[in-house]
Design a protein around this motif. Structure first.
Motif, PDB file in Angstrom:
ATOM      1  N   GLN A  37       0.816  -1.216   0.000  1.00 28.48           N
ATOM      2  CA  GLN A  37       0.000   0.000   0.000  1.00 28.48           C
ATOM      3  C   GLN A  37       0.850   1.267   0.000  1.00 28.48           C
ATOM      4  O   GLN A  37       0.575   2.216  -0.738  1.00 28.48           O
ATOM      5  N   ASN A  38       1.898   1.289   0.815  1.00 24.25           N
ATOM      6  CA  ASN A  38       2.767   2.469   0.884  1.00 24.25           C
ATOM      7  C   ASN A  38       3.723   2.561  -0.295  1.00 24.25           C
ATOM      8  O   ASN A  38       3.917   3.640  -0.873  1.00 24.25           O
ATOM      9  N   SER A  39       4.343   1.436  -0.644  1.00 23.03           N
ATOM     10  CA  SER A  39       5.280   1.468  -1.765  1.00 23.03           C
ATOM     11  C   SER A  39       4.572   1.813  -3.077  1.00 23.03           C
ATOM     12  O   SER A  39       5.153   2.441  -3.963  1.00 23.03           O
ATOM     13  N   HIS A  40       3.297   1.445  -3.211  1.00 20.23           N
ATOM     14  CA  HIS A  40       2.536   1.834  -4.399  1.00 20.23           C
ATOM     15  C   HIS A  40       2.383   3.352  -4.464  1.00 20.23           C
ATOM     16  O   HIS A  40       2.381   3.946  -5.555  1.00 20.23           O
ATOM     17  N   TRP A  43       5.535   4.723  -5.971  1.00 21.39           N
ATOM     18  CA  TRP A  43       5.555   4.446  -7.407  1.00 21.39           C
ATOM     19  C   TRP A  43       4.552   5.329  -8.147  1.00 21.39           C
ATOM     20  O   TRP A  43       4.863   5.905  -9.196  1.00 21.39           O
ATOM     21  N   ALA A  44       3.357   5.477  -7.584  1.00 22.57           N
ATOM     22  CA  ALA A  44       2.289   6.225  -8.245  1.00 22.57           C
ATOM     23  C   ALA A  44       2.586   7.714  -8.327  1.00 22.57           C
ATOM     24  O   ALA A  44       2.007   8.416  -9.166  1.00 22.57           O
ATOM     25  N   ALA A  45       3.488   8.208  -7.464  1.00 19.13           N
ATOM     26  CA  ALA A  45       3.821   9.634  -7.496  1.00 19.13           C
ATOM     27  C   ALA A  45       4.357  10.072  -8.840  1.00 19.13           C
ATOM     28  O   ALA A  45       4.213  11.241  -9.238  1.00 19.13           O
ATOM     29  N   TRP A  46       4.976   9.132  -9.577  1.00 23.46           N
ATOM     30  CA  TRP A  46       5.578   9.460 -10.871  1.00 23.46           C
ATOM     31  C   TRP A  46       4.705   9.041 -12.050  1.00 23.46           C
ATOM     32  O   TRP A  46       5.118   9.171 -13.200  1.00 23.46           O
ATOM     33  N   GLN A  47       3.521   8.521 -11.771  1.00 28.67           N
ATOM     34  CA  GLN A  47       2.629   8.132 -12.856  1.00 28.67           C
ATOM     35  C   GLN A  47       1.689   9.300 -13.162  1.00 28.67           C
ATOM     36  O   GLN A  47       1.384  10.121 -12.305  1.00 28.67           O
ATOM     37  N   GLY A  48       1.192   9.382 -14.366  1.00 22.85           N
ATOM     38  CA  GLY A  48       0.322  10.488 -14.738  1.00 22.85           C
ATOM     39  C   GLY A  48       1.125  11.770 -14.915  1.00 22.85           C
ATOM     40  O   GLY A  48       2.348  11.761 -15.136  1.00 22.85           O
ATOM     41  N   ASP A  49       0.465  12.897 -14.794  1.00 17.51           N
ATOM     42  CA  ASP A  49       1.129  14.200 -14.949  1.00 17.51           C
ATOM     43  C   ASP A  49       1.681  14.635 -13.594  1.00 17.51           C
ATOM     44  O   ASP A  49       1.017  15.349 -12.827  1.00 17.51           O
ATOM     45  N   TRP A  50       2.895  14.172 -13.273  1.00 17.05           N
ATOM     46  CA  TRP A  50       3.471  14.445 -11.957  1.00 17.05           C
ATOM     47  C   TRP A  50       3.699  15.923 -11.707  1.00 17.05           C
ATOM     48  O   TRP A  50       3.777  16.373 -10.557  1.00 17.05           O
ATOM     49  N   ARG A  51       3.790  16.728 -12.768  1.00 17.38           N
ATOM     50  CA  ARG A  51       4.057  18.160 -12.597  1.00 17.38           C
ATOM     51  C   ARG A  51       2.909  18.870 -11.882  1.00 17.38           C
ATOM     52  O   ARG A  51       3.121  19.902 -11.241  1.00 17.38           O
ATOM     53  N   THR A  52       1.721  18.319 -11.997  1.00 16.75           N
ATOM     54  CA  THR A  52       0.565  18.970 -11.380  1.00 16.75           C
ATOM     55  C   THR A  52      -0.201  18.056 -10.427  1.00 16.75           C
ATOM     56  O   THR A  52      -1.041  18.537  -9.657  1.00 16.75           O
ATOM     57  N   TRP A  83       4.714  -1.584 -11.850  1.00 21.17           N
ATOM     58  CA  TRP A  83       4.380  -1.613 -10.436  1.00 21.17           C
ATOM     59  C   TRP A  83       4.717  -2.938  -9.748  1.00 21.17           C
ATOM     60  O   TRP A  83       5.334  -2.921  -8.676  1.00 21.17           O
ATOM     61  N   PRO A  84       4.352  -4.094 -10.293  1.00 21.53           N
ATOM     62  CA  PRO A  84       4.669  -5.330  -9.553  1.00 21.53           C
ATOM     63  C   PRO A  84       6.166  -5.494  -9.283  1.00 21.53           C
ATOM     64  O   PRO A  84       6.561  -5.947  -8.199  1.00 21.53           O
ATOM     65  N   VAL A  85       6.997  -5.106 -10.256  1.00 20.00           N
ATOM     66  CA  VAL A  85       8.453  -5.231 -10.085  1.00 20.00           C
ATOM     67  C   VAL A  85       8.924  -4.273  -8.992  1.00 20.00           C
ATOM     68  O   VAL A  85       9.715  -4.642  -8.114  1.00 20.00           O
ATOM     69  N   PHE A  86       8.440  -3.032  -9.044  1.00 20.34           N
ATOM     70  CA  PHE A  86       8.794  -2.040  -8.025  1.00 20.34           C
ATOM     71  C   PHE A  86       8.415  -2.541  -6.640  1.00 20.34           C
ATOM     72  O   PHE A  86       9.215  -2.488  -5.695  1.00 20.34           O
ATOM     73  N   SER A 123       3.429  -3.749   3.596  1.00 21.70           N
ATOM     74  CA  SER A 123       2.905  -2.439   3.197  1.00 21.70           C
ATOM     75  C   SER A 123       3.913  -1.636   2.392  1.00 21.70           C
ATOM     76  O   SER A 123       3.529  -0.772   1.593  1.00 21.70           O
ATOM     77  N   GLY A 124       5.209  -1.903   2.595  1.00 25.12           N
ATOM     78  CA  GLY A 124       6.231  -1.209   1.820  1.00 25.12           C
ATOM     79  C   GLY A 124       6.519   0.203   2.283  1.00 25.12           C
ATOM     80  O   GLY A 124       6.782   1.096   1.462  1.00 25.12           O
TER      81      GLY A 124
END
Length: 307
Positions: A37-40, A43-52, A83-86, A123-124
């Motif tokens: 849950q935490n490690s995701h 990882w998710a912080a850099w997915q999508g438009d991270w600039r905004t 994600w699974p590898v991360f 949880s990571g």
């Protein structure tokens, strides 16, 4: 029939039971929510438009990224993996780190204590990273002081190492902790000033949030932080390094069982203190039975520092 030393065996058996029960409960819980849950979140912080979008989610909600941009930038290469590898690599790293930290207790303690830390592994979170920081960050070198930039730029309030240094008047690591943090912030800001503006706005917008996060059995940070500071000062004055990881667990903003994973640093802190004592007074070798290049306990015989 071989006699069983109940006093020696009982703590290990109790630890196995506690660790097994915790792991069973947490696996069932994580399967309903999400493993890692935490490690995701990292990882998710850099997915999508991270600039905004990096700091769009309020604390306490899934994938809410709370840490400074410098931490996000540090893990950027790893976040390019699927994600699974991360998630698998992050959890494996926590197992390796915790095994290393616990090894001075003897191998018969490592696995049951890993089970007790299963929430951290499943949880990571980054408490295993902070445990490494305190295990290596209480020395008198500038390098030891520099390690405290990690808690400063992630969970902030558990960064109690500089307080330890100040009380003990160990100024080299004290100033190194502050200087390293400032340099990292400056470099990170130069790379992406917008992220830092977003993070400061995120902190300001959520400063008065009333959403309940963390373990409800522990009081709010405003009550825990003074206790953590007092514990650190007492430990620094009496040379009790074990007080620092305990104080860090109490000083964590969003606390829970996983925060106490930082106690895994205590065996390494004890081993280092033992070695330092031997350097200062070689006669202690006769008392402890430890010589250069030999382990701090009888691993072959299965005895550990807890026996």
């Amino acid at each position: 029939m071989q006699n069983v030393n109940v006093r020696r065996a009982l703590p290990v058996h109790v630890t196995w039971i506690v660790g097994g029960v915790l792991t069973w409960i947490l696996v069932r819980l994580m399967l309903k929510v999400r493993l890692g849950q935490n490690s995701h979140t990292y990882w998710a912080a850099w997915q999508g438009d991270w600039r905004t979008e990096m700091y769009d989610i309020a604390p306490g909600f899934p994938d809410a990224f709370n840490y400074a941009p410098a931490f996000a930038q540090a893990i950027w290469p790893l976040a390019q993996l699927p994600w699974p590898v991360f998630g698998i690599l992050w959890s494996l790293a926590s197992v390796v780190a915790l095994t290393y930290l616990l090894k001075p207790l003897g191998w018969r303690w490592v696995l049951p204590l890993l089970l007790c830390g299963s929430q951290e592994i499943l949880s990571g979170n980054i408490f295993w990273v902070l445990a490494l920081v305190v295990a290596f960050g209480l020395g008198r070198s500038a390098t030891s002081g520099a390690l405290w930039a990690v808690p400063f730029l992630t969970k902030v309030t558990p960064a109690l190492g500089p307080l330890w240094f100040a009380v003990r008047r160990e100024w080299r690591p004290f100033f190194a902790s502050g200087l390293t943090t400032v340099v990292i912030v400056a470099m990170s800001y130069a790379l992406s000033p917008d992220l830092w503006r977003q993070w400061l706005a995120f902190l300001t917008d959520n400063e008065s949030s009333t959403r309940q996060v963390g373990w409800v059995l522990l009081p709010a940070l405003i009550y825990r932080l003074p206790v953590a500071i007092g514990l650190t000062i007492w430990g620094a004055l009496t040379n009790r390094t074990w007080t620092v990881p305990l104080a860090m667990a109490l000083a964590t903003p969003v606390t829970g069982i996983a925060a106490f994973t930082m106690l895994a640093a205590i065996p390494r802190l004890g081993l280092r203190a033992e070695r330092n004592t031997q350097v200062e007074d070689p006669r202690t070798v006769e008392v402890t039975g430890v010589e250069a290049g030999q382990p701090g306990h009888d691993e072959v015989g299965g005895r550990s520092a807890l026996d």
